[in-house]
Structure formats: structure tokens, C-alpha cells
Design a protein around this motif. Structure first.
Motif, PDB file in Angstrom:
ATOM      1  N   GLU A  47      59.990  36.024  84.260  1.00 42.08           N
ATOM      2  CA  GLU A  47      60.837  35.131  85.056  1.00 42.08           C
ATOM      3  C   GLU A  47      60.577  33.678  84.691  1.00 42.08           C
ATOM      4  OE1 GLU A  47      61.957  34.262  89.745  1.00 42.08           O
ATOM      5  OE2 GLU A  47      60.886  36.103  89.187  1.00 42.08           O
ATOM      6  N   SER A  48      59.312  33.334  84.488  1.00 42.75           N
ATOM      7  CA  SER A  48      58.965  31.981  84.071  1.00 42.75           C
ATOM      8  C   SER A  48      59.595  31.651  82.721  1.00 42.75           C
ATOM      9  CB  SER A  48      57.441  31.837  83.992  1.00 42.75           C
ATOM     10  OG  SER A  48      57.075  30.604  83.411  1.00 42.75           O
ATOM     11  N   GLY A  49      59.565  32.607  81.800  1.00 43.93           N
ATOM     12  CA  GLY A  49      60.152  32.387  80.485  1.00 43.93           C
ATOM     13  C   GLY A  49      61.646  32.141  80.557  1.00 43.93           C
ATOM     14  N   PHE A  50      62.356  32.943  81.353  1.00 41.21           N
ATOM     15  CA  PHE A  50      63.801  32.752  81.471  1.00 41.21           C
ATOM     16  C   PHE A  50      64.130  31.438  82.169  1.00 41.21           C
ATOM     17  CE2 PHE A  50      64.169  37.600  81.253  1.00 41.21           C
ATOM     18  CZ  PHE A  50      64.479  37.566  79.913  1.00 41.21           C
ATOM     19  N   ALA A  51      63.332  31.061  83.161  1.00 48.03           N
ATOM     20  CA  ALA A  51      63.555  29.773  83.826  1.00 48.03           C
ATOM     21  C   ALA A  51      63.410  28.620  82.836  1.00 48.03           C
ATOM     22  CB  ALA A  51      62.573  29.610  84.991  1.00 48.03           C
ATOM     23  N   LEU A  52      62.436  28.721  81.944  1.00 48.36           N
ATOM     24  CA  LEU A  52      62.263  27.694  80.912  1.00 48.36           C
ATOM     25  C   LEU A  52      63.499  27.595  80.027  1.00 48.36           C
ATOM     26  CD1 LEU A  52      58.603  28.379  79.719  1.00 48.36           C
ATOM     27  CD2 LEU A  52      59.429  26.226  80.689  1.00 48.36           C
ATOM     28  N   THR A  53      64.019  28.741  79.614  1.00 48.21           N
ATOM     29  CA  THR A  53      65.168  28.712  78.702  1.00 48.21           C
ATOM     30  C   THR A  53      66.425  28.211  79.402  1.00 48.21           C
ATOM     31  OG1 THR A  53      65.793  31.037  79.090  1.00 48.21           O
ATOM     32  CG2 THR A  53      64.198  30.590  77.343  1.00 48.21           C
ATOM     33  N   TYR A  54      66.639  28.598  80.659  1.00 47.01           N
ATOM     34  CA  TYR A  54      67.793  28.080  81.382  1.00 47.01           C
ATOM     35  C   TYR A  54      67.692  26.566  81.546  1.00 47.01           C
ATOM     36  CZ  TYR A  54      69.215  32.851  82.605  1.00 47.01           C
ATOM     37  OH  TYR A  54      69.631  34.152  82.557  1.00 47.01           O
ATOM     38  N   GLY A  55      66.461  26.072  81.706  1.00 50.64           N
ATOM     39  CA  GLY A  55      66.254  24.639  81.850  1.00 50.64           C
ATOM     40  C   GLY A  55      66.407  23.865  80.561  1.00 50.64           C
ATOM     41  N   ALA A  56      66.489  24.567  79.446  1.00 47.70           N
ATOM     42  CA  ALA A  56      66.632  23.910  78.136  1.00 47.70           C
ATOM     43  C   ALA A  56      68.067  23.934  77.637  1.00 47.70           C
ATOM     44  CB  ALA A  56      65.704  24.566  77.121  1.00 47.70           C
ATOM     45  N   GLU A  57      69.007  24.303  78.498  1.00 45.62           N
ATOM     46  CA  GLU A  57      70.423  24.253  78.164  1.00 45.62           C
ATOM     47  C   GLU A  57      71.176  23.727  79.378  1.00 45.62           C
ATOM     48  OE1 GLU A  57      71.749  27.656  75.241  1.00 45.62           O
ATOM     49  OE2 GLU A  57      70.692  28.560  76.922  1.00 45.62           O
ATOM     50  N   LEU A  58      72.409  23.303  79.175  1.00 48.38           N
ATOM     51  CA  LEU A  58      73.281  22.976  80.301  1.00 48.38           C
ATOM     52  C   LEU A  58      73.964  24.264  80.723  1.00 48.38           C
ATOM     53  CD1 LEU A  58      74.878  19.638  79.024  1.00 48.38           C
ATOM     54  CD2 LEU A  58      73.130  19.900  80.776  1.00 48.38           C
ATOM     55  N   PHE A  74      44.242  25.126  71.885  1.00 49.19           N
ATOM     56  CA  PHE A  74      45.054  24.566  70.804  1.00 49.19           C
ATOM     57  C   PHE A  74      46.445  25.192  70.795  1.00 49.19           C
ATOM     58  CE2 PHE A  74      46.678  24.949  66.440  1.00 49.19           C
ATOM     59  CZ  PHE A  74      46.851  23.610  66.142  1.00 49.19           C
ATOM     60  N   ARG A  75      46.521  26.518  70.909  1.00 53.92           N
ATOM     61  CA  ARG A  75      47.822  27.201  70.856  1.00 53.92           C
ATOM     62  C   ARG A  75      48.671  26.851  72.083  1.00 53.92           C
ATOM     63  NH1 ARG A  75      44.463  31.403  68.672  1.00 53.92           N
ATOM     64  NH2 ARG A  75      45.027  31.843  66.491  1.00 53.92           N
ATOM     65  N   VAL A  76      48.027  26.723  73.258  1.00 55.40           N
ATOM     66  CA  VAL A  76      48.769  26.333  74.468  1.00 55.40           C
ATOM     67  C   VAL A  76      49.330  24.927  74.304  1.00 55.40           C
ATOM     68  CG1 VAL A  76      48.535  25.754  76.911  1.00 55.40           C
ATOM     69  CG2 VAL A  76      47.540  27.873  76.038  1.00 55.40           C
ATOM     70  N   GLU A  77      48.486  24.003  73.873  1.00 57.22           N
ATOM     71  CA  GLU A  77      48.945  22.630  73.688  1.00 57.22           C
ATOM     72  C   GLU A  77      50.028  22.542  72.619  1.00 57.22           C
ATOM     73  OE1 GLU A  77      45.434  20.435  72.869  1.00 57.22           O
ATOM     74  OE2 GLU A  77      44.621  20.646  74.900  1.00 57.22           O
ATOM     75  N   GLN A  78      49.884  23.349  71.581  1.00 60.15           N
ATOM     76  CA  GLN A  78      50.892  23.374  70.513  1.00 60.15           C
ATOM     77  C   GLN A  78      52.245  23.817  71.057  1.00 60.15           C
ATOM     78  OE1 GLN A  78      50.377  26.413  67.425  1.00 60.15           O
ATOM     79  NE2 GLN A  78      50.690  24.831  65.865  1.00 60.15           N
ATOM     80  N   GLU A  79      52.235  24.858  71.879  1.00 59.90           N
ATOM     81  CA  GLU A  79      53.489  25.350  72.472  1.00 59.90           C
ATOM     82  C   GLU A  79      54.058  24.338  73.462  1.00 59.90           C
ATOM     83  OE1 GLU A  79      56.771  27.684  73.148  1.00 59.90           O
ATOM     84  OE2 GLU A  79      55.228  28.022  71.629  1.00 59.90           O
ATOM     85  N   LEU A  80      53.218  23.796  74.331  1.00 62.60           N
ATOM     86  CA  LEU A  80      53.694  22.840  75.327  1.00 62.60           C
ATOM     87  C   LEU A  80      54.301  21.604  74.671  1.00 62.60           C
ATOM     88  CD1 LEU A  80      50.802  22.959  77.966  1.00 62.60           C
ATOM     89  CD2 LEU A  80      53.098  23.924  78.206  1.00 62.60           C
ATOM     90  N   SER A  81      53.732  21.183  73.563  1.00 61.63           N
ATOM     91  CA  SER A  81      54.213  19.963  72.906  1.00 61.63           C
ATOM     92  C   SER A  81      55.627  20.117  72.355  1.00 61.63           C
ATOM     93  CB  SER A  81      53.259  19.566  71.773  1.00 61.63           C
ATOM     94  OG  SER A  81      53.312  20.500  70.704  1.00 61.63           O
ATOM     95  N   ARG A  82      56.071  21.369  72.141  1.00 61.63           N
ATOM     96  CA  ARG A  82      57.411  21.615  71.604  1.00 61.63           C
ATOM     97  C   ARG A  82      58.507  21.425  72.641  1.00 61.63           C
ATOM     98  NH1 ARG A  82      59.193  25.756  68.528  1.00 61.63           N
ATOM     99  NH2 ARG A  82      59.377  27.109  70.352  1.00 61.63           N
ATOM    100  N   TRP A  83      58.176  21.567  73.913  1.00 63.34           N
ATOM    101  CA  TRP A  83      59.214  21.744  74.917  1.00 63.34           C
ATOM    102  C   TRP A  83      60.017  20.504  75.288  1.00 63.34           C
ATOM    103  CZ3 TRP A  83      61.810  25.793  76.798  1.00 63.34           C
ATOM    104  CH2 TRP A  83      61.419  27.020  76.253  1.00 63.34           C
ATOM    105  N   PRO A  84      59.454  19.318  75.320  1.00 60.26           N
ATOM    106  CA  PRO A  84      60.340  18.164  75.559  1.00 60.26           C
ATOM    107  C   PRO A  84      61.475  18.076  74.538  1.00 60.26           C
ATOM    108  CG  PRO A  84      58.060  17.529  75.885  1.00 60.26           C
ATOM    109  CD  PRO A  84      58.035  18.921  75.310  1.00 60.26           C
ATOM    110  N   ALA A  85      61.145  18.295  73.249  1.00 61.18           N
ATOM    111  CA  ALA A  85      62.182  18.249  72.212  1.00 61.18           C
ATOM    112  C   ALA A  85      63.142  19.427  72.344  1.00 61.18           C
ATOM    113  CB  ALA A  85      61.539  18.243  70.828  1.00 61.18           C
ATOM    114  N   LEU A  86      62.628  20.616  72.683  1.00 58.29           N
ATOM    115  CA  LEU A  86      63.497  21.773  72.855  1.00 58.29           C
ATOM    116  C   LEU A  86      64.502  21.554  73.988  1.00 58.29           C
ATOM    117  CD1 LEU A  86      61.046  24.797  72.409  1.00 58.29           C
ATOM    118  CD2 LEU A  86      62.912  24.131  70.872  1.00 58.29           C
ATOM    119  N   ARG A  87      64.043  20.940  75.083  1.00 61.33           N
ATOM    120  CA  ARG A  87      64.954  20.679  76.199  1.00 61.33           C
ATOM    121  C   ARG A  87      66.025  19.666  75.811  1.00 61.33           C
ATOM    122  NH1 ARG A  87      59.890  20.626  79.029  1.00 61.33           N
ATOM    123  NH2 ARG A  87      59.630  22.541  80.257  1.00 61.33           N
TER     124      ARG A  87
END
Length: 307
Positions: free
Chosen positions: A169-180, A229-242
Motif C-alpha cells: 500500500e505504501s508503494g502504490f501511494a508513492l506512485t500515485y503521488g508521483a503522477e497527476l 546507503f541503499r535506503v538513502e540512494q532510493e530516497l534521493s531519487r524520489w524528489p526528481a521522480l515526483r
């Protein structure tokens, strides 16, 4: 335990209503020489309701130049994938997205620069037409990479201990938040409720392929070891993905004004259905859909119809 690849292959091969196969074959015939596979996914797959609904298909083609007679169509499919078109067949209606096999495979991977493909194909999907067995294997490989891509993103945004369905559910919420998207806040949970056992089985298998190490203990997912490192690497992608996801939504809507006949009416129908609005499209908006979309978007944002 059944492997992720085995689970995905079985899911892709699950039979559907024969009307879906017939529709898929009809669509594939429009791209002879280029069509490799047709995938069926989305709300109509989950609900099994076809009449009066808009079905969702992806056509996977060998390359864009062979898929179109008009070079500009191939160019824009390459630049802002996918192109989307309306189709009608035997009383059913659908929107059909076109992607090359290379783009489909790459956009399911963790390295993808936008979420639109892996977000959709981490959900249930059926392979309803394919040109040969090699294509079937390639499709299964691509879809299998979408699942850990989503789960890895969810792990990076979760506590060290989380329920498996909560993780989805968290994953889908992230993806819905990265699109209009014109979706209610309950939408991610509603998607999972259609078949929670599916998400448990495929989720357990998918965790083994995530970059962030995690394991099942009882009914919980635990992040294990030092994954900072892997968590920070993934988190750092999300502002640009959104940012990219929302801009791509706007660009695709603009492109659809030239490629999707009746696209402005479909957009209004989709938003009214999911956001509870009452948008009515006027004749001038149908004549000038691109301009209409420019004027419509600020109103939708202000009303919260798209987010």
C-alpha cells in the motif's frame, strides 16, 4: 516457495474472458509487422466488468518506426512514451498504450527515470496475445522486475518492521503521488483488497530481489543488516521522480490532444469517476483539446481532483 519469475509467468498466463483475447488480437492486427505482445491490466481486470467500462491494454512492439505509417507518430512515441489511442471492438471500448520492447523492459527496472510503467505492472497483468514463446519469456522477465522495483521504493520509505500488505500500500501511494492522478486516498488499499493473497505470494517472492535487504518474520517484513546507503540512494531519487512524473502527465495529456480522438471526454469521465467531480466538456473544448487541457488543469488542481 515459488519463485517470483514462476509466479509472474503463471499470472500472465491466467485465462481471461474470451472477449478480451478477441479484442487483443484485433488490436495486434493494427500493428502487423511490429506487434509482439498485448497486455491487459487495470481496474477492468480486477473487477472483471467489461460493459460500459474503459479497458486498459499495452501493445508491445518491436520498434516504433515499424508500428506507424506516419514518422511523427514514431518520433513522439520515442520521445514521450507511450502513445495512447482509443479502440472499440464488439461493443467494448479501450485505451491502448504503445511501447517498444526495449522501453518496456527498461521502464520496469529500478533505474527507470519515471514510475509510470513499473507502477502499473507490479499490479496484476495478463498476457492476452503474443507473437511467439520468446516474446512471452521477455515479457515475463520485464514484469518480474517491476515488482521488486516497487517494493524497494516502499522499503526505503518504511520503518524497519512493516506488514507486507502495508508495504504494498505504501508503494502504490508513492506512485500515485508521483503522477497527476484523479484517485482517492483509499485507492492504494482498494487495489490490494481485490486480491490480497496475490500480493502476499508475489510480495514474499519479490523481497528476495530488492536492493534493500529484507525478510519475512511471522507476518512482518523486517529490513535486515546495514542498508543505510541503499535506503538513502532510493530516497534521493524520489524528489526528481515526483517532479518528472507530474510533468510527464501534463506532456502526455498534451500529446494525447493530437493522438487520442475524444481524449478530452475520456479525461473528464475518468476524473469525474474517481474524484467525484462533475466536469462537463463544451463543444469548443472538443475542437481545441490542447487549449482546453491547459485551462482545465489549474481548476482540477484547485479542487483537488488531480494531485
Amino acid at each position: 516457495m515459488i519463485s517470483l519469475r514462476q509466479s509472474i509467468s503463471a499470472e500472465l498466463a491466467t485465462p481471461v474472458n474470451p472477449q478480451i483475447n478477441e479484442f487483443a488480437e484485433h488490436i495486434a492486427q493494427q500493428y502487423l509487422g511490429a506487434a509482439m505482445a498485448v497486455l491487459f491490466y487495470g481496474s477492468c481486470l480486477r473487477s472483471e466488468k467489461l460493459e460500459g467500462e474503459m479497458l486498459d491494454f499495452y501493445v508491445i512492439v518491436s520498434n516504433y518506426d515499424d508500428a506507424y505509417e506516419k514518422p511523427w507518430m514514431a518520433k513522439w512515441n520515442r520521445r514521450i512514451p507511450p502513445n495512447v489511442f482509443p479502440y472499440n471492438f464488439n461493443g467494448l471500448a479501450a485505451k491502448v498504450a504503445i511501447l517498444s520492447m526495449d522501453d518496456f523492459a527498461n521502464l520496469c527496472k529500478p533505474e527507470a527515470d519515471n514510475i509510470s510503467v513499473w507502477a502499473r505492472f507490479s499490479q496484476p497483468v495478463r498476457l492476452v496475445w503474443r507473437i511467439n514463446e520468446d516474446t512471452e519469456q521477455a515479457i515475463a522477465n520485464a514484469v518480474a522486475s517491476a515488482v521488486p522495483t516497487l517494493l524497494n521504493a516502499a522499503l526505503a520509505h518504511s520503518d524497519r518492521e512493516v506488514g507486507l500488505l502495508d508495504l504494498w500500500e505504501s508503494g502504490f501511494a508513492l506512485t500515485y503521488g508521483a503522477e497527476l492522478r484523479a484517485e482517492s486516498k483509499s485507492r492504494p488499499g482498494d487495489v490490494i483488497k481485490f486480491d490480497p493473497e496475490r500480493y502476499i505470494q508475489i510480495g514474499k517472492a519479490g523481497l528476495y530481489h530488492c536492493r534493500i535487504a529484507a525478510e519475512i518474520r511471522g507476518d512482518k517484513v523486517h529490513i535486515v543488516g546495514d542498508n543505510r546507503f541503499r535506503v538513502e540512494q532510493e530516497l534521493s531519487r524520489w524528489p526528481a521522480l515526483r517532479r518528472r512524473g507530474k510533468w510527464l502527465t501534463i506532456l502526455r495529456l498534451g500529446k494525447a490532444a493530437f493522438t487520442y480522438a475524444g481524449g478530452i471526454d475520456y479525461l473528464a469521465w475518468k476524473i469525474n469517476r474517481h474524484a467525484g467531480t462533475n466536469i462537463t466538456i463544451r463543444p469548443w473544448q472538443r475542437k481545441w483539446p490542447f487549449i482546453a487541457a491547459i485551462f482545465l488543469l489549474p481548476k482540477l488542481l484547485a479542487k483537488g481532483a488531480v494531485k
